[in-house]
Design an enzyme around this catalytic site. Structure first.
Site, short mmCIF file in Angstrom:
data_model
loop_
_atom_site.label_atom_id
_atom_site.label_comp_id
_atom_site.label_asym_id
_atom_site.label_seq_id
_atom_site.Cartn_x
_atom_site.Cartn_y
_atom_site.Cartn_z
N LYS A 61 18.52 -47.39 -19.45
CA LYS A 61 19.19 -47.79 -18.19
C LYS A 61 20.67 -48.08 -18.40
O LYS A 61 21.47 -47.94 -17.51
CB LYS A 61 18.51 -49.04 -17.64
CG LYS A 61 17.23 -48.75 -16.90
CD LYS A 61 16.88 -49.91 -16.02
CE LYS A 61 15.64 -49.66 -15.22
NZ LYS A 61 15.14 -50.91 -14.62
N GLY A 62 21.00 -48.59 -19.58
CA GLY A 62 22.40 -48.88 -19.87
C GLY A 62 23.00 -49.94 -18.97
O GLY A 62 24.18 -49.89 -18.62
N TRP A 76 26.80 -46.01 -28.43
CA TRP A 76 27.96 -45.94 -27.52
C TRP A 76 29.26 -46.14 -28.33
O TRP A 76 30.21 -45.37 -28.22
CB TRP A 76 27.78 -47.07 -26.49
CG TRP A 76 28.60 -46.99 -25.25
CD1 TRP A 76 29.41 -45.98 -24.86
CD2 TRP A 76 28.64 -47.99 -24.23
NE1 TRP A 76 29.97 -46.28 -23.64
CE2 TRP A 76 29.52 -47.51 -23.23
CE3 TRP A 76 28.04 -49.23 -24.05
CZ2 TRP A 76 29.81 -48.24 -22.08
CZ3 TRP A 76 28.32 -49.96 -22.90
CH2 TRP A 76 29.19 -49.48 -21.93
N PHE A 110 15.75 -42.94 -24.88
CA PHE A 110 16.68 -43.70 -25.71
C PHE A 110 17.81 -44.26 -24.83
O PHE A 110 18.12 -45.45 -24.87
CB PHE A 110 17.26 -42.81 -26.82
CG PHE A 110 18.12 -43.56 -27.78
CD1 PHE A 110 17.56 -44.22 -28.86
CD2 PHE A 110 19.49 -43.64 -27.59
CE1 PHE A 110 18.36 -44.94 -29.73
CE2 PHE A 110 20.29 -44.36 -28.46
CZ PHE A 110 19.72 -45.02 -29.54
N MET A 111 18.40 -43.39 -24.01
CA MET A 111 19.40 -43.84 -23.03
C MET A 111 18.60 -44.26 -21.80
O MET A 111 18.39 -43.48 -20.88
CB MET A 111 20.37 -42.71 -22.66
CG MET A 111 21.22 -42.25 -23.80
SD MET A 111 22.43 -43.49 -24.26
CE MET A 111 22.99 -42.81 -25.82
N GLY A 166 24.45 -51.52 -28.28
CA GLY A 166 25.52 -50.59 -27.90
C GLY A 166 26.08 -49.86 -29.11
O GLY A 166 27.21 -49.37 -29.09
N THR A 206 25.32 -49.70 -39.54
CA THR A 206 24.29 -50.55 -40.11
C THR A 206 23.89 -51.66 -39.15
O THR A 206 24.71 -52.16 -38.38
CB THR A 206 24.72 -51.18 -41.46
OG1 THR A 206 23.62 -51.95 -41.96
CG2 THR A 206 25.93 -52.08 -41.34
N HIS A 207 22.60 -51.99 -39.20
CA HIS A 207 22.10 -53.15 -38.47
C HIS A 207 21.93 -54.35 -39.41
O HIS A 207 21.45 -55.40 -38.99
CB HIS A 207 20.75 -52.85 -37.82
CG HIS A 207 20.79 -51.79 -36.75
ND1 HIS A 207 21.71 -51.80 -35.73
CD2 HIS A 207 20.02 -50.70 -36.54
CE1 HIS A 207 21.48 -50.75 -34.94
NE2 HIS A 207 20.47 -50.08 -35.41
#
Ligand code: PPS
Length: 360
Positions: A320-321, A90, A317-318, A87, A160-161
């Protein structure tokens, strides 16, 4: 600071060096072969586990990590720290809009690199992709990858991840962190799609095979639990807001309010209404600044090549959310193994994940 790290961008003068314990660990031959087969884009450089939790990164990431660790932090800087597919986008859109007084016009530019600095993107690129971008094959990616953070206007918005122990040591003292977690079953499915879309995994890999590698931490930026649990320990730090994707799904308005409170940016009911509508999945899916163009920003293809590819591809990329989409992808065996893995990893902690939401 090593000479290699200096090449990866400018550095804070008083920056602490990267501790030796955060360097790359050796990989045995069988693992090396398995990873090269699963993630061919990294085959030439290889993937290695780094630091105490063994976060998987391209084997030449060391100097980049040293650079990131030394990123200066000042009051007002906002960092979104997440594992991939939890997320991030988002939350980035939400945080940016709240911090910028709901400036929807100003939000009409790419999240990364225009509004956020994506910290480790150069380190995540395979060397041949970095070279292609250096040669100017994709100007947006060049901007994304090689613009020094110091050239950005203040306050800095950083995505950042990387786990917290690779972030600057002063981050939680001086800046603010919004950490977003998502249940690992949905993350796994979303990541499986993402790695195909960005051509990072073998296309014929099946979901169950991938899920096994996901649980074993053999996918870039994993392992999953050490990342989340490190942040969970900081959840009561006044400079940390810990969010769950599933809470944002269940009560988006409540999540917006929590972020606004954390950022000390009071919102009117009208602003809340506007944000709730703008941040709904159906709006985000249609918003080019957070969606398709992101692919362009991260791809080594030209805009024209990518447009042709997007038109032909069903990958999004988006996607199903949703929460609980894993049901449509996992075999019963994989689902059971994941449940057992989650239980094992969370034993003795008070962190709980929601893997399904009641339908309204
Ligand atoms: S990345 O590449 O790591 O930055 O990806 P990230 O943004 O963290 O995660 C992408 C997933 O988040 C979903 N998403 C949303 N879900 C619900 N509502 C909104 N508004 C929303 N925006 C993004 C996106 O669809 C990806 O999840 P999946 O399950 O693949 O659909």
């Amino acid at each position: 600071m090593s000479a290699e790290a200096e090449k990866c961008g400018s550095v804070a003068v008083d920056a602490p060096p990267l501790p030796a314990s955060l360097g790359a660990r050796p990989v045995d031959e069988e693992t090396r072969r398995r990873l090269a087969d699963a993630f061919p884009v990294y085959a030439s450089v290889g993937l290695s586990p780094f630091g105490p939790s063994g976060v998987l990164l391209p084997s030449d990431a060391g100097p980049f990590l040293e650079r990131y660790y030394s990123t200066p932090v000042e009051p007002g800087d906002l960092w979104i720290v997440t594992l991939p597919k939890c997320g991030t986008t988002w939350t980035q859109e939400m945080v940016w809009l709240i911090q910028n007084d709901c400036d929807y016009e100003g939000a009409q530019c790419l999240l990364c690199p225009d509004r956020y600095h994506f910290l480790e993107i150069p380190a995540l690129m395979a060397p041949h992709v970095r070279d292609e971008i250096h040669q100017g094959k994709n100007p947006v990616s060049k901007r994304l990858m090689f613009s020094p953070i110091e050239e950005r206007p203040k306050p800095w918005f950083v995505k950042t991840h990387l786990p917290l122990h690779y972030c600057p040591p002063a981050l939680l003292e001086r800046g603010k962190v919004i950490y977003v977690a998502r249940n690992p079953k949905d993350v796994c499915v979303s990541y499986f799609n993402h790695l195909l879309m960005f051509k990072e995994r073998r296309p014929d890999m099946n979901m169950d095979e991938f899920a096994q590698m996901f649980m074993d931490g053999e996918v870039s930026l994993l392992p999953f639990f050490p990342h989340v649990l490190e942040a969970w320990k900081e959840r009561n730090n006044p400079n940390m807001l810990f969010l769950f994707f599933e809470d944002m799904k269940r009560d988006l308005r409540g999540a917006i309010q929590r972020v606004a409170d954390f950022l000390e940016k009071p919102l009117t009911e009208k602003q809340l209404d506007g944000l709730e509508s703008h941040l709904h999945f159906s709006s985000m899916k249609k918003n080019p600044w957070v969606n398709k163009n992101m692919t362009y920003a991260y791809s080594a293809l030209t805009a024209e090549e990518l447009a042709a590819e997007n038109a032909a591809s069903k990958l999004e990329f988006m996607r199903k959310g949703e929460t609980g989409d894993w049901r449509n992808h996992f075999s019963q065996k994989t689902s059971d193994e994941m449940d057992a893995w989650i239980e094992r990893e969370l034993a003795g902690t008070d962190l709980k994940f929601v893997t399904e939401l009641k339908k309204n």
